[in-house]
Design an enzyme around this catalytic site. Structure first.
Site, mmCIF file in Angstrom:
data_model
loop_
_atom_site.group_PDB
_atom_site.id
_atom_site.type_symbol
_atom_site.label_atom_id
_atom_site.label_comp_id
_atom_site.label_asym_id
_atom_site.label_seq_id
_atom_site.Cartn_x
_atom_site.Cartn_y
_atom_site.Cartn_z
ATOM 1 N N PHE A 146 112.671 29.258 -109.966
ATOM 2 C CA PHE A 146 112.472 27.818 -110.151
ATOM 3 C C PHE A 146 113.675 27.082 -109.593
ATOM 4 O O PHE A 146 114.799 27.295 -110.019
ATOM 5 C CB PHE A 146 112.312 27.517 -111.648
ATOM 6 N N GLU A 278 108.281 32.412 -100.805
ATOM 7 C CA GLU A 278 107.843 31.715 -102.015
ATOM 8 C C GLU A 278 108.164 32.459 -103.313
ATOM 9 O O GLU A 278 107.405 32.406 -104.283
ATOM 10 C CB GLU A 278 106.346 31.395 -101.932
ATOM 11 N N THR A 280 108.080 35.586 -103.927
ATOM 12 C CA THR A 280 107.251 36.765 -104.185
ATOM 13 C C THR A 280 107.912 38.068 -103.752
ATOM 14 O O THR A 280 107.489 39.143 -104.177
ATOM 15 C CB THR A 280 105.899 36.657 -103.456
ATOM 16 N N ILE A 284 115.970 34.189 -103.498
ATOM 17 C CA ILE A 284 116.964 33.740 -102.528
ATOM 18 C C ILE A 284 118.126 33.117 -103.306
ATOM 19 O O ILE A 284 117.924 32.201 -104.109
ATOM 20 C CB ILE A 284 116.351 32.731 -101.546
ATOM 21 N N TYR A 467 99.457 14.643 -91.707
ATOM 22 C CA TYR A 467 99.730 14.504 -93.139
ATOM 23 C C TYR A 467 98.772 13.461 -93.699
ATOM 24 O O TYR A 467 98.812 12.295 -93.300
ATOM 25 C CB TYR A 467 101.185 14.069 -93.342
#
Length: 546
Positions: A146, A278, A280, A284, A467
Site C-alpha cells: 500500500f 502491481e 504481485t 518495491i 482518456y
C-alpha cells in the site's frame, strides 16, 4: 469547482477515507454544473448522505492473535494496527467503485491488520519487509502493498483468496532520498516518497523528477513504478517506466535488484518485468530515477482546433517531428464544451469553440524558446489558432483538481468515472468512437443518458492515449450500473485494437481481460515468474495475473 491551492506542495492532511484527496479542498458543485446535470442527464435527486467512519461496518479482523503479536514484534510496538479506522482507510483505493463501497453501511471487507514497516536506516526498512513476507508466506497470510492509496482499478482490494487473513503493508515510512548523482542525473528514492516530497527533496539539490500524474499529491514513487504510471509531463520527460533506470524489490524468497547500467544487453530487461508488477511479484522498496535540473524557464500556450480529427493530426505532426513540448494534450468537442481542462471554469461558457489544446515547455530559456516556436509553427500549419498563454496556465493551476469534481457528482446523485486506453494514430478515431458508443449504449440501457468526454493525454511517434470521463445519472444499483458500462467499454477497447489500460494499471478491475491482451502463453509466463518469486502466492492475490 476550484483547484487546491499550491497544488505541487505536500497536502497538510491525510487523504480522505471516503473521497479523493484533501478534505479541505472538497468543493460543492457550481450552479452551472447542477443545471447541466439536470438538463442533460436528468440528475435531480441527491444521493444518500455519506456515512461516518463509525457507521461503516467491517468484517471482524481474522488475524489470529499469535500472528498479530509476531508481526508487531517485527515492525515494532504500535505499528501493527487492527483498529476499525486504520483498517477502513486501507480498505481499497479511489475508484468510483471504491467510493461507492465507502458509502455503503453494509458489512464489507478490509485488511485484517495494517503494518507500517520502517527502521532507522533503509537497510532496516528492508529487513523488516523481508521478515514480514517470510512470516506471511509461512503462515498463509496475504499481503497487499500500500503506497498512496490512489489506485482506481481495484489494485488495493483486500482479497483473501485461500488465505486465513490479509494485511496491508503501508510503505509511508520509507520516505528518504537515498542518493543523488548530479553528474549522471540519477537519484534513488524510497518507495514511500510521495510526488510532492520527491520534488521537495530533489529541489533542495537543484533537481526535479517532473512526474505529475493526476494522483501526484498523494501517490508514491513505489506506486508509480508498480503501475507504470504516466505523468502529465510525459511528452517531455517520458512515462515513469522511462524515468526508472533501476529498482530494488523484496520478494518472499529474497531480494531482487534490476537495472545495473544505463542500458544493457545482458538478457531480457528484468527492470521492465518488475515495473508494472502491481505488488504481485514483490514489494518495491527503492527506485533509481532519471532527474533533471529544475527548469529555469516555462512557457505556456493554448490552441483551438475546429474539430478533434484536425487537432489530433496536429499533435501527431508535432510528436513525429520531435518538436519537444513538455506537455501537449487535446480535449475533444464535448470536453472543451464543458471546460473540463480548465478546472476552475467547469460548466461555464467555453473559452473556445471546437477543441482546446494545451502546450507547455520547460528547460533553459533558449531551449524553451526554440521548442515553443517550432511547435507553434506546426500547430498553426495544421489548422490551430493560438489562444495565448492564459488557458494553459489555468490548466496547469487546476491540473490535480478534477477528481474532487467526481466526489461532488457522486454526492449529487450522478455516476462519474474515468477510463483510458491507447492505440496507433491511424486507429485513434475508430477506437474513440467505439468506446464512446459502448458507454452511451450501456448507460442508456440502465435508464440514463451519458455524457462522454475525451482527451489525448499522452503522445508517442506511433500513437496516443485516449482518456475518457463519463458522467450519467445513478439508476438503481450504481455499482452494477458502472460495472456493466466499464465491461462494455473494455470489450469495445479490445475489439477496436486498443490496450486494456495505458496507465491506470490492471488491478482487479481489468484482470479478466488480460488474457485477451497478452494471450494464454503470456499469462503462463507471468504465472511462472509469480511461482518463482512468490511460491505461496501471498502477494496481492486477485490482481493483475489471471
Amino acid at each position: 469547482m476550484t483547484a487546491p491551492d499550491n497544488p505541487t506542495e505536500t497536502p497538510d492532511t491525510a487523504m480522505a477515507w471516503d473521497a479523493w484527496g484533501d478534505p479541505d479542498a472538497a468543493t460543492p458543485l457550481s450552479p452551472a454544473i447542477g443545471d447541466l446535470l439536470a438538463q442533460a442527464l436528468g440528475v435531480r435527486t441527491p444521493a444518500a448522505a455519506r456515512p461516518t467512519m463509525s457507521q461503516v461496518r467491517l468484517r471482524p479482523s481474522a488475524l489470529p492473535d499469535d500472528d498479530r503479536v509476531a508481526l508487531e514484534r517485527i515492525v515494532g510496538t504500535g505499528l501493527c494496527h487492527t483498529d476499525h479506522d486504520s483498517r477502513l482507510r486501507h480498505a481499497g483505493g479511489k475508484s468510483t467503485l471504491d467510493l461507492l463501497a465507502r458509502r455503503n453501511t453494509g458489512e464489507q471487507d478490509a485488511p485484517d491488520a495494517v503494518l507500517e514497516p520502517g527502521g532507522e536506516t533503509a537497510a532496516q526498512d528492508e529487513e523488516q519487509i523481508s521478515a514480514i513476507l517470510r512470516y506471511c508466506s509461512d503462515h498463509g497470510i496475504a499481503v497487499v502493498p500500500f503506497g498512496g492509496g490512489t489506485s482506481v482499478v481495484g489494485g488495493l482490494d483486500p482479497i483473501r483468496a485461500q488465505f486465513t487473513a490479509v494485511v496491508a503493508l503501508d510503505l509511508r515510512r520509507l520516505d528518504r532520498l537515498l542518493h543523488l548523482d548530479p553528474i549522471s542525473g540519477e537519484a534513488e528514492l524510497q518507495a514511500g516518497v510521495t510526488g510532492p516530497d520527491a520534488e521537495r527533496l530533489l529541489a533542495e539539490h537543484g533537481f526535479s523528477l517532473g512526474h505529475f500524474p493526476q494522483s501526484f499529491q498523494y501517490a508514491t514513487v513505489g506506486g508509480f513504478a508498480a503501475t507504470r504510471s504516466s505523468g502529465q509531463n510525459s511528452a517531455g520527460y517520458g512515462r515513469f517506466d522511462d524515468m526508472a533506470v533501476g529498482l530494488h524489490m523484496i520478494t518472499p524468497v529474497g531480494p531482487m535488484t534490476a537495472g545495473r547500467a544505463p542500458s544493457s544487453a545482458a538478457g531480457p530487461d528484468l527492470r521492465q518485468l518488475f515495473l508494472g508488477s502491481e505488488g504481485t511479484l514483490g514489494v518495491i522498496t527503492r527506485v533509481r530515477v532519471r532527474v533533471h535540473p529544475v527548469p529555469e524557464s516555462i512557457r505556456h500556450e493554448a490552441w483551438s482546433f475546429p474539430d478533434f480529427a484536425t487537432g489530433a493530426a496536429a499533435l501527431r505532426a508535432v510528436t513525429q517531428a520531435g518538436a519537444g513540448p513538455t506537455v501537449i494534450r487535446l480535449s475533444d468537442e464535448a470536453e472543451t464544451g464543458v471546460n473540463l481542462a480548465t478546472t476552475d471554469a467547469i460548466g461555464q461558457e467555453s473559452i473556445t469553440g471546437g477543441c482546446l489544446a494545451i502546450t507547455l515547455f520547460e528547460g533553459s530559456a533558449a531551449h524553451t524558446a526554440g521548442r515553443h516556436a517550432e511547435t507553434a509553427d506546426l500547430l498553426a500549419a495544421h489548422g490551430g489558432t493560438s489562444l495565448g498563454p492564459e488557458p494553459a496556465r489555468a490548466w496547469e493551476h487546476g491540473r490535480f483538481g478534477a477528481p474532487y469534481l467526481r466526489d461532488a457528482l457522486l454526492d449529487a446523485g450522478a455516476l462519474a468515472e474515468t477510463l483510458e486506453t491507447a492505440t496507433s494514430w491511424s486507429n485513434l478515431s475508430t477506437l474513440k468512437s467505439a468506446v464512446t458508443d459502448a458507454l452511451i449504449a450501456s448507460l442508456g440501457s440502465s435508464g440514463s443518458p451519458a455524457l462522454v468526454l475525451c482527451h489525448i493525454s499522452h503522445v508517442y511517434p506511433t500513437g496516443a492515449s485516449l482518456y475518457f470521463t463519463v458522467v450519467a445519472a445513478q439508476r438503481g444499483d450504481a455499482v452494477a450500473q458502472w460495472r456493466a458500462a466499464k465491461a462494455a467499454a473494455t470489450d469495445a477497447i479490445l475489439a477496436a485494437g486498443g490496450t486494456v489500460t495505458h496507465h491506470h494499471a490492471v488491478g482487479a478491475d481489468h484482470r479478466g481481460w488480460l488474457t485477451d491482451e497478452i494471450g494464454e502463453l503470456g499469462v503462463r509466463a507471468l504465472r511462472a515468474v509469480k511461482a518463482t518469486l512468490d511460491p505461496a502466492g501471498i502477494l496481492n492475490p486477485g490482481k493483475l495475473i489471471p
